[in-house]
Design a protein around this motif. Structure first.
Motif, mmCIF file in Angstrom:
data_model
loop_
_atom_site.group_PDB
_atom_site.id
_atom_site.type_symbol
_atom_site.label_atom_id
_atom_site.label_comp_id
_atom_site.label_asym_id
_atom_site.label_seq_id
_atom_site.Cartn_x
_atom_site.Cartn_y
_atom_site.Cartn_z
ATOM 1 N N THR A 73 0.832 -1.187 0.000
ATOM 2 C CA THR A 73 0.000 0.000 0.000
ATOM 3 C C THR A 73 0.873 1.246 0.000
ATOM 4 O O THR A 73 1.890 1.288 0.680
ATOM 5 N N VAL A 74 0.455 2.234 -0.756
ATOM 6 C CA VAL A 74 1.095 3.554 -0.734
ATOM 7 C C VAL A 74 0.196 4.464 0.090
ATOM 8 O O VAL A 74 -1.014 4.517 -0.132
ATOM 9 N N VAL A 75 0.783 5.157 1.067
ATOM 10 C CA VAL A 75 0.031 6.080 1.912
ATOM 11 C C VAL A 75 0.715 7.444 1.860
ATOM 12 O O VAL A 75 1.933 7.538 2.009
ATOM 13 N N VAL A 76 -0.084 8.486 1.641
ATOM 14 C CA VAL A 76 0.419 9.865 1.698
ATOM 15 C C VAL A 76 -0.533 10.627 2.610
ATOM 16 O O VAL A 76 -1.753 10.538 2.459
ATOM 17 N N GLU A 77 0.026 11.351 3.560
ATOM 18 C CA GLU A 77 -0.776 12.129 4.495
ATOM 19 C C GLU A 77 -0.224 13.542 4.547
ATOM 20 O O GLU A 77 0.983 13.747 4.490
ATOM 21 N N ARG A 78 -1.140 14.486 4.652
ATOM 22 C CA ARG A 78 -0.714 15.873 4.720
ATOM 23 C C ARG A 78 -1.770 16.701 5.441
ATOM 24 O O ARG A 78 -2.957 16.417 5.352
ATOM 25 N N GLU A 79 -1.306 17.726 6.113
ATOM 26 C CA GLU A 79 -2.191 18.675 6.803
ATOM 27 C C GLU A 79 -2.437 19.864 5.877
ATOM 28 O O GLU A 79 -1.505 20.400 5.291
ATOM 29 N N PHE A 80 -3.711 20.232 5.729
ATOM 30 C CA PHE A 80 -4.072 21.379 4.900
ATOM 31 C C PHE A 80 -4.752 22.431 5.777
ATOM 32 O O PHE A 80 -5.569 22.066 6.629
ATOM 33 N N PRO A 81 -4.477 23.711 5.555
ATOM 34 C CA PRO A 81 -5.088 24.769 6.372
ATOM 35 C C PRO A 81 -6.475 25.182 5.882
ATOM 36 O O PRO A 81 -6.812 26.355 5.895
ATOM 37 N N TYR A 82 -7.242 24.212 5.425
ATOM 38 C CA TYR A 82 -8.587 24.472 4.907
ATOM 39 C C TYR A 82 -9.550 23.478 5.535
ATOM 40 O O TYR A 82 -9.171 22.357 5.843
ATOM 41 N N PRO A 83 -10.828 23.835 5.668
ATOM 42 C CA PRO A 83 -11.802 22.913 6.250
ATOM 43 C C PRO A 83 -12.092 21.742 5.303
ATOM 44 O O PRO A 83 -11.901 21.870 4.080
ATOM 45 N N PRO A 84 -12.562 20.615 5.845
ATOM 46 C CA PRO A 84 -12.832 19.428 5.018
ATOM 47 C C PRO A 84 -13.739 19.702 3.821
ATOM 48 O O PRO A 84 -13.504 19.158 2.733
ATOM 49 N N GLU A 85 -14.740 20.578 3.979
ATOM 50 C CA GLU A 85 -15.659 20.803 2.854
ATOM 51 C C GLU A 85 -14.953 21.403 1.649
ATOM 52 O O GLU A 85 -15.325 21.137 0.502
ATOM 53 N N LYS A 86 -13.910 22.174 1.854
ATOM 54 C CA LYS A 86 -13.172 22.745 0.719
ATOM 55 C C LYS A 86 -12.336 21.665 0.030
ATOM 56 O O LYS A 86 -12.316 21.578 -1.196
ATOM 57 N N LEU A 87 -11.638 20.846 0.817
ATOM 58 C CA LEU A 87 -10.847 19.774 0.206
ATOM 59 C C LEU A 87 -11.761 18.749 -0.455
ATOM 60 O O LEU A 87 -11.410 18.183 -1.496
ATOM 61 N N TRP A 88 -12.924 18.520 0.121
ATOM 62 C CA TRP A 88 -13.882 17.593 -0.476
ATOM 63 C C TRP A 88 -14.225 18.036 -1.899
ATOM 64 O O TRP A 88 -14.301 17.217 -2.813
ATOM 65 N N ARG A 89 -14.407 19.334 -2.083
ATOM 66 C CA ARG A 89 -14.681 19.866 -3.427
ATOM 67 C C ARG A 89 -13.543 19.519 -4.383
ATOM 68 O O ARG A 89 -13.785 19.110 -5.518
ATOM 69 N N ALA A 90 -12.304 19.675 -3.927
ATOM 70 C CA ALA A 90 -11.147 19.384 -4.776
ATOM 71 C C ALA A 90 -11.056 17.901 -5.127
ATOM 72 O O ALA A 90 -10.491 17.537 -6.162
ATOM 73 N N LEU A 91 -11.618 17.051 -4.282
ATOM 74 C CA LEU A 91 -11.585 15.605 -4.512
ATOM 75 C C LEU A 91 -12.770 15.106 -5.331
ATOM 76 O O LEU A 91 -12.738 13.977 -5.821
ATOM 77 N N THR A 92 -13.825 15.915 -5.451
ATOM 78 C CA THR A 92 -15.055 15.396 -6.054
ATOM 79 C C THR A 92 -15.612 16.214 -7.222
ATOM 80 O O THR A 92 -16.539 15.750 -7.879
ATOM 81 N N GLN A 93 -15.110 17.402 -7.471
ATOM 82 C CA GLN A 93 -15.613 18.196 -8.591
ATOM 83 C C GLN A 93 -14.673 18.026 -9.782
ATOM 84 O O GLN A 93 -13.481 18.344 -9.695
ATOM 85 N N THR A 117 -7.509 20.501 7.950
ATOM 86 C CA THR A 117 -7.879 19.120 7.641
ATOM 87 C C THR A 117 -6.640 18.255 7.485
ATOM 88 O O THR A 117 -5.683 18.639 6.812
ATOM 89 N N HIS A 118 -6.696 17.075 8.098
ATOM 90 C CA HIS A 118 -5.679 16.057 7.865
ATOM 91 C C HIS A 118 -6.223 15.198 6.728
ATOM 92 O O HIS A 118 -7.288 14.593 6.850
ATOM 93 N N LEU A 119 -5.500 15.174 5.599
ATOM 94 C CA LEU A 119 -5.915 14.412 4.434
ATOM 95 C C LEU A 119 -5.005 13.202 4.289
ATOM 96 O O LEU A 119 -3.784 13.329 4.293
ATOM 97 N N ARG A 120 -5.626 12.031 4.169
ATOM 98 C CA ARG A 120 -4.882 10.778 4.019
ATOM 99 C C ARG A 120 -5.349 10.084 2.753
ATOM 100 O O ARG A 120 -6.548 9.927 2.526
ATOM 101 N N MET A 121 -4.393 9.682 1.907
ATOM 102 C CA MET A 121 -4.684 8.916 0.708
ATOM 103 C C MET A 121 -3.980 7.577 0.849
ATOM 104 O O MET A 121 -2.800 7.522 1.177
ATOM 105 N N GLU A 122 -4.727 6.523 0.608
ATOM 106 C CA GLU A 122 -4.160 5.176 0.653
ATOM 107 C C GLU A 122 -4.508 4.475 -0.649
ATOM 108 O O GLU A 122 -5.676 4.432 -1.037
ATOM 109 N N GLN A 123 -3.490 3.975 -1.347
ATOM 110 C CA GLN A 123 -3.722 3.167 -2.544
ATOM 111 C C GLN A 123 -3.245 1.762 -2.226
ATOM 112 O O GLN A 123 -2.049 1.531 -2.055
ATOM 113 N N ALA A 124 -4.179 0.836 -2.123
ATOM 114 C CA ALA A 124 -3.882 -0.530 -1.693
ATOM 115 C C ALA A 124 -4.065 -1.512 -2.842
ATOM 116 O O ALA A 124 -4.972 -1.353 -3.662
#
Length: 137
Positions: free
Chosen positions: A10-30, A97-104
Motif C-alpha cells: 500500500t502507498v500512503v500519503v498524508e498531509r495537513e491542509f489549512p482548509y476545512p474538510p468541505e473545501k478539500l472535499w470539493r477538490a476531490l469530487t468536482q 484538515t488532515h488528508l490521508r490517501m491510501e492506494q492498496a
C-alpha cells in the motif's frame, strides 16, 4: 495463511491542509478541480459510478465504492495490470484538515507501479496544495 511473498503493498500519503474538510472535499469530487491537480476525468461522487482518469500516457478505469461527504471517498483504480483501491480520508483538525490517501493492492511483482505511485502521489499532493492555495485561500 500469511505468505509474505504474496502480500499486497500500500502507498500512503498524508498531509495537513489549512482548509476545512468541505473545501478539500470539493477538490476531490468536482471534475474541473480534480482535473486541475490530478487528471482529466468524468467523476461523479456516487457509489457504483464508473469513470476514467485520462492523461497523455493512457487511462485509469475506476468505480466509486464509498462516498461519505467530507469524510471518506473510495474508488477502484485499474490501469496497466494494476487492480487497486484508492481511499481518501478527511479529518477536521484545529488548523484545517488532515488528508490521508491510501492506494492498496500492489502485488510484489508490480514494483515499478508501486514506486511510480509513491512518487506520483507526492507530486499530485503538491499540485493539490497549489490548487487549494489558489481556490480556497
Amino acid at each position: 495463511m500469511n505468505d509474505t511473498a504474496t502480500a499486497l503493498r500500500t502507498v500512503v500519503v498524508e498531509r495537513e491542509f489549512p482548509y476545512p474538510p468541505e473545501k478539500l472535499w470539493r477538490a476531490l469530487t468536482q471534475p474541473h478541480l480534480i482535473e486541475a491537480w490530478l487528471m482529466k476525468n468524468d467523476f461523479v461522487p456516487q457509489p457504483g459510478h464508473h469513470f476514467n482518469f485520462t492523461a497523455e500516457w493512457g487511462a485509469v478505469n475506476c468505480e466509486v465504492r464509498e462516498v461519505e461527504p467530507q469524510r471518506t471517498l473510495s474508488y477502484t483504480w485499474s490501469a496497466h495490470g494494476l487492480e487497486s483501491v484508492v481511499t481518501w480520508t478527511l479529518e477536521a483538525t484545529g488548523k484545517g484538515t488532515h488528508l490521508r490517501m491510501e492506494q492498496a493492492g500492489f502485488r510484489p511483482d508490480q514494483e515499478q507501479a508501486y514506486q511510480g505511485a509513491k512518487f506520483g502521489w507526492q507530486r499530485f499532493f503538491n499540485s493539490l496544495e497549489e490548487l487549494a492555495a489558489k481556490e480556497f485561500a
